[in-house]
Design a protein around this motif. Structure first.
Motif, mmCIF file in Angstrom:
data_model
loop_
_atom_site.group_PDB
_atom_site.id
_atom_site.type_symbol
_atom_site.label_atom_id
_atom_site.label_comp_id
_atom_site.label_asym_id
_atom_site.label_seq_id
_atom_site.Cartn_x
_atom_site.Cartn_y
_atom_site.Cartn_z
ATOM 1 N N ASP A 46 -9.829 -26.168 -39.074
ATOM 2 C CA ASP A 46 -8.494 -25.255 -38.666
ATOM 3 C C ASP A 46 -8.837 -24.761 -37.328
ATOM 4 O O ASP A 46 -9.215 -23.515 -37.304
ATOM 5 C CB ASP A 46 -8.068 -24.308 -39.750
ATOM 6 C CG ASP A 46 -6.693 -23.443 -39.520
ATOM 7 O OD1 ASP A 46 -6.153 -23.936 -38.540
ATOM 8 O OD2 ASP A 46 -6.606 -22.396 -40.066
ATOM 9 N N ASN A 47 -8.867 -25.233 -36.159
ATOM 10 C CA ASN A 47 -9.312 -24.650 -34.937
ATOM 11 C C ASN A 47 -8.548 -25.480 -34.045
ATOM 12 O O ASN A 47 -8.493 -26.707 -33.888
ATOM 13 C CB ASN A 47 -10.853 -24.831 -34.888
ATOM 14 C CG ASN A 47 -11.243 -23.825 -33.479
ATOM 15 O OD1 ASN A 47 -10.647 -24.106 -32.491
ATOM 16 N ND2 ASN A 47 -12.249 -23.069 -33.710
ATOM 17 N N ALA A 48 -7.957 -24.740 -33.036
ATOM 18 C CA ALA A 48 -7.136 -25.358 -31.871
ATOM 19 C C ALA A 48 -7.753 -26.353 -30.916
ATOM 20 O O ALA A 48 -7.378 -27.336 -30.537
ATOM 21 C CB ALA A 48 -6.577 -24.282 -30.972
ATOM 22 N N THR B 178 -12.434 -31.862 -29.103
ATOM 23 C CA THR B 178 -13.661 -31.855 -29.413
ATOM 24 C C THR B 178 -13.934 -33.069 -30.208
ATOM 25 O O THR B 178 -14.903 -34.090 -30.055
ATOM 26 C CB THR B 178 -14.099 -30.798 -30.197
ATOM 27 O OG1 THR B 178 -13.777 -29.507 -29.415
ATOM 28 C CG2 THR B 178 -15.736 -30.758 -30.246
ATOM 29 N N SER B 179 -13.092 -33.230 -31.208
ATOM 30 C CA SER B 179 -13.461 -34.385 -32.231
ATOM 31 C C SER B 179 -13.082 -35.812 -31.669
ATOM 32 O O SER B 179 -13.986 -36.861 -31.687
ATOM 33 C CB SER B 179 -12.380 -34.072 -33.417
ATOM 34 O OG SER B 179 -12.440 -35.411 -34.253
ATOM 35 N N GLU C 192 -12.208 -29.898 -46.202
ATOM 36 C CA GLU C 192 -12.872 -29.189 -45.037
ATOM 37 C C GLU C 192 -14.231 -28.537 -45.561
ATOM 38 O O GLU C 192 -14.906 -27.951 -44.767
ATOM 39 C CB GLU C 192 -11.979 -27.995 -44.541
ATOM 40 C CG GLU C 192 -10.645 -28.492 -43.770
ATOM 41 C CD GLU C 192 -10.217 -27.391 -43.273
ATOM 42 O OE1 GLU C 192 -10.789 -26.159 -42.837
ATOM 43 O OE2 GLU C 192 -8.784 -27.103 -43.262
ATOM 44 N N MET C 193 -14.851 -28.934 -46.748
ATOM 45 C CA MET C 193 -16.036 -28.853 -46.873
ATOM 46 C C MET C 193 -16.926 -29.713 -46.115
ATOM 47 O O MET C 193 -16.714 -30.914 -46.028
ATOM 48 C CB MET C 193 -16.140 -28.829 -48.689
ATOM 49 C CG MET C 193 -15.587 -27.851 -49.323
ATOM 50 S SD MET C 193 -16.107 -28.110 -51.103
ATOM 51 C CE MET C 193 -15.086 -29.535 -51.544
#
Ligand SMILES: Nc1ncnc2c1ncn2[C@@H]1O[C@H](COP(=O)(O)OP(=O)(O)O)[C@@H](O)[C@H]1O
Ligand SMILES: [Mg+2]
Length: 416
Positions: free
Chosen positions: A128-130, A135-136, A187-188
């Motif tokens: 959860d990051n704008a 980046t990905s 998200e783990m």
């Protein structure tokens, strides 16, 4: 000569059993004389959570913490009192917070221990990051999960890099289970780790310079996980398990921690040893509970009376020098680590202190555990832990195990 008073603070979550035991044993112990004849007295307080000025002076000399691993206000208070006021902590949040399972794996691999092969894979789901999408798409390389699993070999474990309490842990036997577990990881951030088909599971609880190695049965319910079994490991594996626990703790400056190792054909594989907020509940430790309470009291009293100073820095180079010495075998490295660990814990002085300054503690605790006050604590703990229809069963279960401890301890202690 006036007595020195020391205030011990307990930072607690939901538990009431071991704090009551700790307070009671310290009360029954009474004042302790130091070698130069000075007298030391101990008070215990349960710490409450309040606003604090970063420049205020705390009243505590030593704090045992079982809360700050999830509650951040007291965690930041611990950092302040450690950094600014020299309060002695079990444990320092500086290393405990930053040395999650992954870093602990890296450290012990660096020291040459037999950590099973472990791979860290990227997140399954977007974090959860704008900035994530950009980046990905630019930097996250596609990877072949099946190829990684095949290289490790089935069965394997998938588990969070910072895990605890079995959250998100799964044993994986094949491709389908692999993908199902990875899809569920969300998200783990997950490790894949080679499974050890162990003969015995040893869980060691360390408190200061003392370690208790217990046979652990991970598939049993909580109250039956620790088996009472005094000779379940060959001598050499037993010594290795103790050394590994001490090494981990001395390396990270943890003084209250548990360490899980799997033993297969006499080889010792550590798998989980960043538990520096270990469970010491009466209902899970049962037979071993009096040992744990005594060790907590002895270590706290030793640290306070001898003015032991907390160390915030890690001396990793001293450990790495042993790891990197090409002339040392694995056994010789373990011996080298043991020397460093015993030095960190001041083990010889601690044992001498216990023998000369606390000679009656064993009898005090035996007397207490055999008496009505302890039974009252046991009943109260069961009633607050289990539903009503299970009270009788668990009271009988725990009484049986503690009676066994009282019998064993009575025959162990020399009769007065
Ligand atoms: N490599 C492994 N080989 C065999 N069993 C494992 C392995 N890793 C984990 N387990 C099993 O899974 C349980 C939970 O894993 P662990 O690493 O201890 O995570 P947690 O920190 O959640 O306790 C262990 O107690 C053990 O029973
Ligand atoms: Mg574990």
């Amino acid at each position: 000569m006036t007595a020195t008073r020391h205030l011990v603070g307990l930072l607690l979550g939901t538990e009431d059993d071991w704090p009551t035991a700790f307070e009671e044993i310290l009360r029954r112990l009474g004042p302790v004389q130091d070698p130069s004849g000075g007298s030391h007295e101990f008070d215990v307080e349960r710490i409450t959570i309040e606003p604090f000025s970063l420049r205020y002076r705390p009243r505590y000399d030593l704090v045992i913490d079982r809360l700050a691993y999830w509650y951040y206000h007291p965690r930041e208070w611990l950092k302040k009192v450690a950094m600014m006021d020299g309060v002695y902590l079990l444990n320092s949040p500086f290393t405990f917070q930053s040395m999650e399972k992954h870093a602990a794996y890296c450290a012990m691999m660096r020291l040459g221990l037999k950590i099973p092969d472990t791979v860290l894979v990227p997140y399954k789901n977007p974090v959860d990051n704008a900035r994530y999408a950009y980046t990905s798409s630019r930097y996250n390389q596609p990877f072949d999960l099946d190829a990684i699993a095949e290289q490790i070999g089935y069965p394997l474990f998938m588990k969070p890099y910072d895990g605890g309490a079995w959250r998100g842990v799964s044993r994986i036997r094949n491709r389908d289970e692999l993908h199902a577990a990875y899809d569920a990881s969300g998200e783990m951030l997950m490790h894949l780790q080679k499974a050890i088909d162990f003969d015995v599971f040893a869980r060691s609880l360390s408190i200061g310079a003392e370690t208790m190695v217990m046979r652990f049965q991970p598939d049993e319910p909580m109250h039956a996980r620790y088996a009472v079994d005094h000779s379940f490991l060959p001598a050499q594996a037993g010594a290795e398990v103790v050394t590994i626990g001490r090494l981990v703790n001395a390396f990270f400056r943890w003084e209250f921690n548990s360490c899980e190792t799997l033993v297969k054909d006499g080889e010792v594989y550590p798998i989980d040893y960043a538990n520096a907020c270990p469970d010491v509940a009466l209902t899970s430790l049962h037979y071993y509970f009096p040992w744990a309470m005594k060790a907590l009291v002895k270590w706290s009293v030793f640290a306070l009376v001898t003015g032991r100073k907390a160390k915030l820095d890690l001396e990793t180079d001293r450990f790495f020098a042993v790891a990197d010495d090409p002339h040392l075998s694995y056994q010789e490295k373990l011996e080298g680590y043991r020397v460093l660990a015993d030095e960190y814990f001041d083990a010889a002085r601690y044992y001498d202190f216990c023998a000369s300054r606390l000679p009656h503690l064993d009898e005090i605790v035996l007397d207490w555990v055999a008496g009505p006050d302890f039974d009252e604590l046991l009943v109260k703990t069961v009633k607050s832990t289990y539903p009503a229809h299970e009270h009788d069963r668990f009271i009988a279960h725990l009484r049986g195990l503690l009676d066994l401890w009282v019998r064993d301890e009575s025959s162990r202690l020399p009769t007065a």
